[in-house]
Design a protein around this motif. Structure first.
Motif, PDB file in Angstrom:
ATOM      1  N   PHE A   1      -3.058  -3.683 -11.423  1.00 20.80           N
ATOM      2  CA  PHE A   1      -3.800  -4.241 -10.293  1.00 20.80           C
ATOM      3  C   PHE A   1      -2.900  -5.104  -9.413  1.00 20.80           C
ATOM      4  O   PHE A   1      -2.989  -5.057  -8.176  1.00 20.80           O
ATOM      5  CB  PHE A   1      -4.990  -5.067 -10.779  1.00 20.80           C
ATOM      6  N   LEU A   2      -2.040  -5.913 -10.040  1.00 23.57           N
ATOM      7  CA  LEU A   2      -1.159  -6.782  -9.263  1.00 23.57           C
ATOM      8  C   LEU A   2      -0.164  -5.964  -8.444  1.00 23.57           C
ATOM      9  O   LEU A   2       0.106  -6.277  -7.276  1.00 23.57           O
ATOM     10  CB  LEU A   2      -0.414  -7.744 -10.197  1.00 23.57           C
ATOM     11  N   GLY A   3       0.385  -4.917  -9.044  1.00 25.53           N
ATOM     12  CA  GLY A   3       1.273  -4.028  -8.300  1.00 25.53           C
ATOM     13  C   GLY A   3       0.562  -3.380  -7.130  1.00 25.53           C
ATOM     14  O   GLY A   3       1.110  -3.260  -6.026  1.00 25.53           O
ATOM     15  N   TYR A   4      -0.689  -2.998  -7.370  1.00 26.83           N
ATOM     16  CA  TYR A   4      -1.514  -2.393  -6.326  1.00 26.83           C
ATOM     17  C   TYR A   4      -1.737  -3.380  -5.181  1.00 26.83           C
ATOM     18  O   TYR A   4      -1.614  -3.024  -3.997  1.00 26.83           O
ATOM     19  CB  TYR A   4      -2.846  -1.967  -6.941  1.00 26.83           C
ATOM     20  N   LEU A   5      -2.043  -4.634  -5.518  1.00 22.49           N
ATOM     21  CA  LEU A   5      -2.305  -5.653  -4.504  1.00 22.49           C
ATOM     22  C   LEU A   5      -1.094  -5.884  -3.607  1.00 22.49           C
ATOM     23  O   LEU A   5      -1.217  -5.971  -2.382  1.00 22.49           O
ATOM     24  CB  LEU A   5      -2.691  -6.970  -5.174  1.00 22.49           C
ATOM     25  N   VAL A   6       0.075  -5.997  -4.207  1.00 24.84           N
ATOM     26  CA  VAL A   6       1.295  -6.238  -3.433  1.00 24.84           C
ATOM     27  C   VAL A   6       1.554  -5.099  -2.455  1.00 24.84           C
ATOM     28  O   VAL A   6       1.855  -5.323  -1.274  1.00 24.84           O
ATOM     29  CB  VAL A   6       2.503  -6.422  -4.376  1.00 24.84           C
ATOM     30  N   SER A   7       1.401  -3.873  -2.930  1.00 25.23           N
ATOM     31  CA  SER A   7       1.746  -2.721  -2.094  1.00 25.23           C
ATOM     32  C   SER A   7       0.748  -2.485  -0.965  1.00 25.23           C
ATOM     33  O   SER A   7       1.138  -2.084   0.127  1.00 25.23           O
ATOM     34  CB  SER A   7       1.883  -1.460  -2.948  1.00 25.23           C
ATOM     35  N   VAL A   8      -0.564  -2.739  -1.204  1.00 26.26           N
ATOM     36  CA  VAL A   8      -1.529  -2.496  -0.130  1.00 26.26           C
ATOM     37  C   VAL A   8      -1.312  -3.475   1.019  1.00 26.26           C
ATOM     38  O   VAL A   8      -1.593  -3.151   2.184  1.00 26.26           O
ATOM     39  CB  VAL A   8      -2.985  -2.573  -0.622  1.00 26.26           C
ATOM     40  N   LEU A   9      -0.801  -4.657   0.718  1.00 23.28           N
ATOM     41  CA  LEU A   9      -0.554  -5.641   1.759  1.00 23.28           C
ATOM     42  C   LEU A   9       0.641  -5.243   2.631  1.00 23.28           C
ATOM     43  O   LEU A   9       0.676  -5.558   3.825  1.00 23.28           O
ATOM     44  CB  LEU A   9      -0.311  -7.012   1.127  1.00 23.28           C
ATOM     45  N   LEU A  10       1.597  -4.526   2.037  1.00 25.79           N
ATOM     46  CA  LEU A  10       2.811  -4.148   2.762  1.00 25.79           C
ATOM     47  C   LEU A  10       2.790  -2.716   3.278  1.00 25.79           C
ATOM     48  O   LEU A  10       3.618  -2.351   4.109  1.00 25.79           O
ATOM     49  CB  LEU A  10       4.034  -4.320   1.843  1.00 25.79           C
ATOM     50  N   SER A  11       1.865  -1.909   2.783  1.00 20.98           N
ATOM     51  CA  SER A  11       1.897  -0.480   3.098  1.00 20.98           C
ATOM     52  C   SER A  11       1.704  -0.189   4.577  1.00 20.98           C
ATOM     53  O   SER A  11       2.297   0.754   5.123  1.00 20.98           O
ATOM     54  CB  SER A  11       0.837   0.266   2.282  1.00 20.98           C
TER      55      SER A  11
END
Length: 433
Positions: free
Chosen positions: A84-94
């Motif tokens: 989930f944390l990896g997902y959160l970081v990437s959606v913010l930068l995607s």
């Protein structure tokens, strides 16, 4: 047996290569349908890869992994949290990354990251390595999901976006059904090493899908001489509205949408995380029977995106969201009440039939409010807020269940938050106003 399987894989790879080599030379204007539906098909199978296999298959794999690697309950939880944390970081930068290299390239790279990290999980013997690799899987999931849903706004006008996004999100439902049958089958064949074979094969499937996406996805219809699918009047109205140059990040609407999406993330994940456990512990069902209930959720969810996404196209995003949250509110209340028989089945039905509909409506709404060019960035931002709800919901629900001795209180809480979401949605203004 291994050699025969290897031959079959090579034959299939060659067939896929030949088919798509032919399609690459095929003139787009000769297709009997708009190329936007090719984008939708590719989006559906990509959703199977990035969320369906990359995330929702974990629940089926964890039990055998825990036995083989001697994982504690807390370590199992950390693995899921890392994703989930990896997902959160990437959606913010995607959104930012997609604007620089293009959505289709980002999707391809992200799917490769998911597939490779899953294959590497199959080779590890250490909790820390699993945690690190599955966090990377989460990064790939977010980096592919957001631009994937953002493509809908490029290829479809507002009158078609909900329906198109709805067909894409059902990929998660297909993956739930597939993993529910495939992983137990592999475990029966290979015993204690079954989870390793499953990770390996699922990772290979994701990589194959990555190359299919690379061959078929296009960033914009203009790149191949087409216009977005939909009526000309809607296309003209959208171009006028979004040519004003106003910044969507200075508009309160993005935070309004984010708050609604947060409440969906907070509530739906409580149901999906604890429904099976509650059936077993609170109601005394066997795991097999509870698993059958979960399989029905997966099957019913196949209808959620197309049906309610299309409904939002016809009635508007506000009406679509209120309808879906009303279904969820009823489902949570029925389950929390503990009523047996028909009411339990009704709760499963009401949740399953709308399970993936809100992401499809939100993806369409991002295009409606922000315009096709900024839809990826906006959807990425509200998905980040949604992700915060996904992390918070299970933690609070678990503490509440522990203090009360039952999950009933957790489902009542989910019902209350669904009611708040309905109220927030009622004050949602129309695009362009």
């Amino acid at each position: 047996m291994y050699q025969a399987g290897e031959i079959r894989v090579k034959v299939r790879s060659i067939c896929v290569y030949v088919i798509f080599l032919y399609m690459s030379f095929l003139k787009i204007e000769r297709l009997p349908f708009h190329y936007g539906w090719v984008i939708v098909f590719t989006g559906t199978i990509s959703m199977i890869a990035c969320l369906g296999l990359g995330r929702f298959a974990l629940g089926m794999l964890l039990p055998s992994m825990a036995v083989s690697l001697n994982l504690t309950y807390s370590e199992m939880g950390f693995i899921s949290t890392g994703n989930f944390l990896g997902y959160l970081v990437s959606v913010l930068l995607s959104g930012m990354i997609a604007s620089r290299i293009g959505p289709s390239r980002l999707i391809f790279v992200a799917l490769l990251i998911i597939g490779c990290s899953m294959i590497m999980v199959s080779r590890t013997d250490d909790f820390r390595h699993v945690l690190l690799l599955y966090t990377v899987t989460g990064i790939g999931s977010g980096a592919s999901n957001v631009p994937l849903m953002g493509l809908v706004s490029q290829w479809f006008t507002s009158r078609r976006r909900g329906r198109a996004a709805g067909f894409i999100v059902i990929g998660s439902g297909f993956a739930i059904i597939f993993s529910g049958k495939f992983i137990p089958f592999i475990n029966n064949l290979y015993g204690t090493n079954g989870w390793r074979i499953s990770w390996l094969l699922l990772g290979c499937i994701v990589i194959v899908i990555a190359f299919i996406a690379f061959l078929l996805l296009r960033d914009r219809p203009e790149n191949i001489g087409l216009k977005p699918m939909g009526d000309e009047k809607t296309l003209i109205d959208e171009s006028r509205y979004f040519s004003s140059g106003r910044s969507i990040y200075k508009d309160s609407i993005i935070y309004h949408l984010g708050a609604i999406y947060f409440l969906f993330g907070y509530t739906y994940v409580i149901y999906t995380t604890f429904v099976v456990t509650s059936l077993v512990r609170d109601r005394g069902f066997s795991e097999a029977v509870a698993g059958n209930f979960w399989a029905w959720v997966g099957f019913l969810s196949l209808f959620s995106g197309p049906v309610f996404g299309s409904l939002s196209d016809r009635l508007g995003r506000k009406s679509g969201l209120i309808t879906v949250f009303s279904f969820m509110l009823s489902s949570y209340l029925l389950f929390a009440s503990g009523m047996p028989g028909f009411f339990l089945y009704l709760s499963i039905f009401l949740f399953g039939v709308v399970a993936w509909s809100i992401p499809s409506i939100m993806a369409a709404a991002a295009g409606d409010y922000a315009g096709p060019q900024r839809a990826v960035a906006v959807f990425g931002f509200i998905t980040f807020i949604f992700g915060l709800g996904q992390i918070t919901g299970p933690a609070v629900a678990g503490l509440l269940a522990e203090s009360t001795g039952s999950f009933s209180s957790s489902f009542y809480m989910a019902a209350i938050f669904a009611g708040v979401a309905i109220l927030l949605t009622a004050f949602l203004r129309r695009p362009g106003h």
